[in-house]
Structures are given as C-alpha cells and as structure tokens.
Design an enzyme around this catalytic site. Sequence first.
Site, mmCIF file in Angstrom:
data_model
loop_
_atom_site.group_PDB
_atom_site.id
_atom_site.type_symbol
_atom_site.label_atom_id
_atom_site.label_comp_id
_atom_site.label_asym_id
_atom_site.label_seq_id
_atom_site.Cartn_x
_atom_site.Cartn_y
_atom_site.Cartn_z
ATOM 1 N N GLU A 1 -3.313 -8.880 2.415
ATOM 2 C CA GLU A 1 -2.188 -9.348 2.206
ATOM 3 C C GLU A 1 -1.526 -10.549 3.047
ATOM 4 O OE1 GLU A 1 1.161 -5.995 3.040
ATOM 5 O OE2 GLU A 1 0.428 -5.775 0.827
ATOM 6 N N LYS B 1 4.303 -3.208 -9.423
ATOM 7 C CA LYS B 1 5.755 -1.892 -8.965
ATOM 8 C C LYS B 1 6.487 -2.271 -10.369
ATOM 9 C CE LYS B 1 5.574 -2.440 -4.035
ATOM 10 N NZ LYS B 1 6.069 -2.718 -2.935
ATOM 11 N N HIS C 1 -27.401 1.877 5.014
ATOM 12 C CA HIS C 1 -27.948 2.717 4.077
ATOM 13 C C HIS C 1 -27.257 2.694 2.756
ATOM 14 C CE1 HIS C 1 -30.561 4.437 7.002
ATOM 15 N NE2 HIS C 1 -29.449 4.361 7.704
#
Length: 550
Positions: A379, A525, A410
């Site tokens: 960000e 948004k 793994h």
Amino acid sequence: MEPTKEEMALTGDRTYQNLDAAPAYAELKNAARVSLKDVLNPDRVAACQVGTSAGLQYNYAAKPVSDHILDLLQQLSEQQELIPKYWDILSGETMNPGENRKVLHHLTRGQLAADVLHNERNLRDFYAEQQRRIAGFAEQVHAGTILGSTGKPFDTVVQVGIGGSDLGPRAMYLALDTLLQNDPAYAGGTRSGTTGGRKMRAEFISNVDPDDAVAVLSRIDPETTLFILVSKSGTTQETLTNEAFVIDALAKSPAQGLKPRKHMICVTSETSPLAASDEYLDSFFIDDFIGGRYSSTSAVGGALLSLAFGPDIFAEFLAGAAEADTAAIEPDIRKNAALLDALIGVYERNVLELPATAVLPYSQALSRFPAHLQQLDMESNGKQVNRDGEPVAYPTGPVIFGEPGTNGQHSFYQLLHQGTDIVPLQFIGFTGCQGATDLQFQSSTSQAKLNANMVAQIAAFALGQSDSNPNKNFPGERPSSLLFADKLTPKVLGALLAHYENKVMFQGLVWNLNSFDQEGVQLGKVLTKQVLGGADMHPALAAFAKLMEI
Ligand SMILES: O=P(O)(O)OC[C@H]1O[C@H](O)[C@H](O)[C@@H](O)[C@@H]1O
C-alpha cells in the site's frame, strides 16, 4: 527539545529526483553481478551482518552484493538524500504531499528530532497523552475498577477494525501471546490464570463477511468482553457494519441489563464522525498524520496491546521501535540495517528486475506478520507515479507474500527453488521459542528442527545442487537475508516492526514516491457503493452484480 549539531546538519533544502536521474543507478546496472555460489563462505557469513537494535541482527551474506555494489548503493543513498529526508519526516515536514500531511508515526514512540507543532498543539505531547490515558484505562480494567455493564470484570478484548486498524495490531498480539501466556518473567498481576503476564485474551473481527463476526461472537461471553472499535476515518464500511453487528448481538444477549455501548471503546481521529459520540465507554485518539498501516505504535495498537498484556509491555514494544528508529539515522549503509535492507531490495527490484519478495518467519508467533507487511509495503510503494504525480519509468514496490516456515516449505517453496522467477527471500528466526515446552525427539528438539530447516533453506536457495536429471536440478543463486535474535520479546518485536517500516520508507524515498497515501484503494469502494445503492453503473458491473444476486 533543541536539535544537536549533527541534527542541525541534516536541515536544509532537498532535491527530489527519480531513481533513474541518480548517477549511481546507471553504474549499478553496469556493475559486475555476484554469484552466490562463488562468494558464499564462512567469512562472508560472519562479516555481512549488522546489528539493528534490541539485539536484532540483519545478515546479508546470501544477498548478491559485492563491496563495489555496496559502495554504489551508498552513493545512491546520498544522491537520493535518504537520511536527510528521513530527518525531514522526523521533523514534521509535509512528507505526504498528495494529502498535504505530516508523517508522524515515529513520534508515537520516539524522542528523535525537535517537537512537532500543528495548530499550536505539541503533537509529541498529544500522542503521549493518549498513551497515558490508554494505560490508565487498561490498569483500571485489569484492577476491576472498570467493569462490564452487568458488574462482571472484563477478561476478553475484541478489536473491530480492518486494514491498518487490524493487521498490525493483530500480528503484534499474536507475536506476543504465547510468550506472555507462558513465560514467568512476565508474570505479575495476571487475572487469566496463566503462568505468564497475559491479562486479557484478544479476538479480532475485520471482514464484512458475516461469518467472521459470527464466529468470534460465538467464542466470547458478552458480559465479560470489551470491544475496541478502531477506525481512523470513522467511515469504513466494513468496520461500521461490524460495529452494528456486535451491538445487535449484545442487545440480543440474554444477560440481564447488558448495555452494549458500555462494552465498547473507540479509537479514531478527532475529526472523524465517531469522535463526536459520547456513547462509548471511552474514546482514544490519533490524527491524520499517523497512516493506518503505520499505526501499530499509536492508540490503534496501544489500546489492544495495553489491555491484552499491560501498559508496561506496550511501553517495551515502543522502546524497541524507538531504538530501531534511532539506528536508522546512521548514514553508513553498512551500519544501518533498515537502510541496507531497503537498498539491497532496490538493487534486486530495479537492477536484477525481480518482481516479488517472500517474507518467511520461522516462528509461529509471526504467523500474521507477512500479512501486515503486505499492507505496509504494497500500500506504501505500489505506485506508478512519483511524489509529483508524474509516471516513473522503473519498477517500484514488489509483490510481497509469505507464510511461516516450515509450513511454507510444504507449499510454495517448489516454485521458489525451481520456478522460472527468482524471488528474493527474507528469513526471520529466533534461537528460542516463545512457549515453555519443547520436546527432544529423534535426538533434536522441535526448535532445533525448525532452525535447522531455516538455515538449510538459505544454503539450498543460494548454492543449489546440480543433477544430471534436469527435474532434480537446483539452480541456486536465489538470494535471501536473515533477520534474527535470541527471542521475540516485546522489545525485539518493536524493533522488527520499525525495521520494516523504515525499510519501506527508505525504498519509497529512493523511488521518489509518496509512500503515505493509498488512492489505489478508492475506486473499488466507489463501485461497491454503486452496486449497493443501485445507482447508474457500468453495464458489465451490473451484470456481475446480477450473477451474485445482489
Ligand atoms: O482505520 P480506517 O479509517 O477504518 O481505515 C482502515 C483501512 O482502510 C483503507 O481502505 C485503507 O486502505 C487502509 O490504509 C486503512 O488502514
């Protein structure tokens, strides 16, 4: 506080230029590359290490840098005026030009530089005052002088927030929880029945997915739970929705006489819509100069950590961060871990053109630390224009991802070892574990196995192994660094957090970005509101909305 002579030398005019205008950048591109297979030896492992602070060490022996490359990175640091610009941040200059704001998270934990005044308010005093108020509140909760509305003591705290109001505080809480529960060194005044010093259990609600709130609410007793509503802006849809969710659940609780708002405190900025409410049990404040992703050392992290572990533990954490901030002002890159880590990262990103970085803590306590760093780094430096809004012609922030080892081994290490992309790696490890119990099995402890795996990976990535079967061939030359300490104490954790905050800051300054705004999160948004409000929207968006039956 008056600045010292050395500090005065840092004052003056700055030049802001793009990375490709710095002469050292062109030289770095032409510098001879380093083969890890050629250079990695015991002397290098011993020599390529710098102490950061609080006992945290940064080892860069397995990074592809020569003395010549380090000299050029030193020049780059000077040409981009990284230390003087850091000083400007500490001094309260407007270092978030897009939003015309100061950048003051260092001030929440430090005593560097002179006082910062804004509208005649001394902001050092403001942050310290909030911290004192939080400490006083937490102590009263722990002492049982502040009780739930049905008269029971609080034993659980739930942070309701998202992004910077969740990730950092959650990662910090998880990092210390096992230690504080088990280590008698932290005992004293505990009400949680453990051998350590944890005072309250913490939970977190962040996602607007109702399943998140429901799951947490099913694990807590409303009568003994204190909620911390955290939103700097006071306008975040997810957080306001979750506040309503919690209030609704508490109102429906069968507990006689339970007053939902008296089970909730608020952390917000004084200018937010939430600040006006006097319905909360109490409110604590930050301001616009503390970015969400940099807010763990402000009231945003302070309320949670002080309630969960006590104000003294939060103070130790702040002291570690302050030490790292002080260490970061050293101009010699070979003595400044955050600066060196930042510059090596720039070399890997811009000269070697590597697009990602993996953060690999060999410590279960740091299970959410990579998620916090994703926000902190991506960000801050995921930008395509410079601080003046002009496009840059070079790569900026890398993709950050990670998981604790050995679990990651793994899972995605196959690609890291043999994939077509080289991904620089950041290992983080500790000699000792956080808990009180370990087991000797097949002649080694679990902790020894953990760290044996980590060092084995460092060597495997750097040195590889040739095999006549191409499928079993390990090319090596995959760079990594190692941040390590004896134990992940509150102080070391503060230093680790600040190390990364300062690393990201230095990289943003090298790239000539504004690392302190986040316009890239806005469009989504706005479109979300269109969908929910049934407003005019792009037909394709309307079609997707229909698919999801909204
Ligand atoms: O604390 P708040 O104002 O609720 O913000 C929460 C988060 O939401 C925003 O969308 C930003 O991208 C984040 O930087 C911020 O931390």
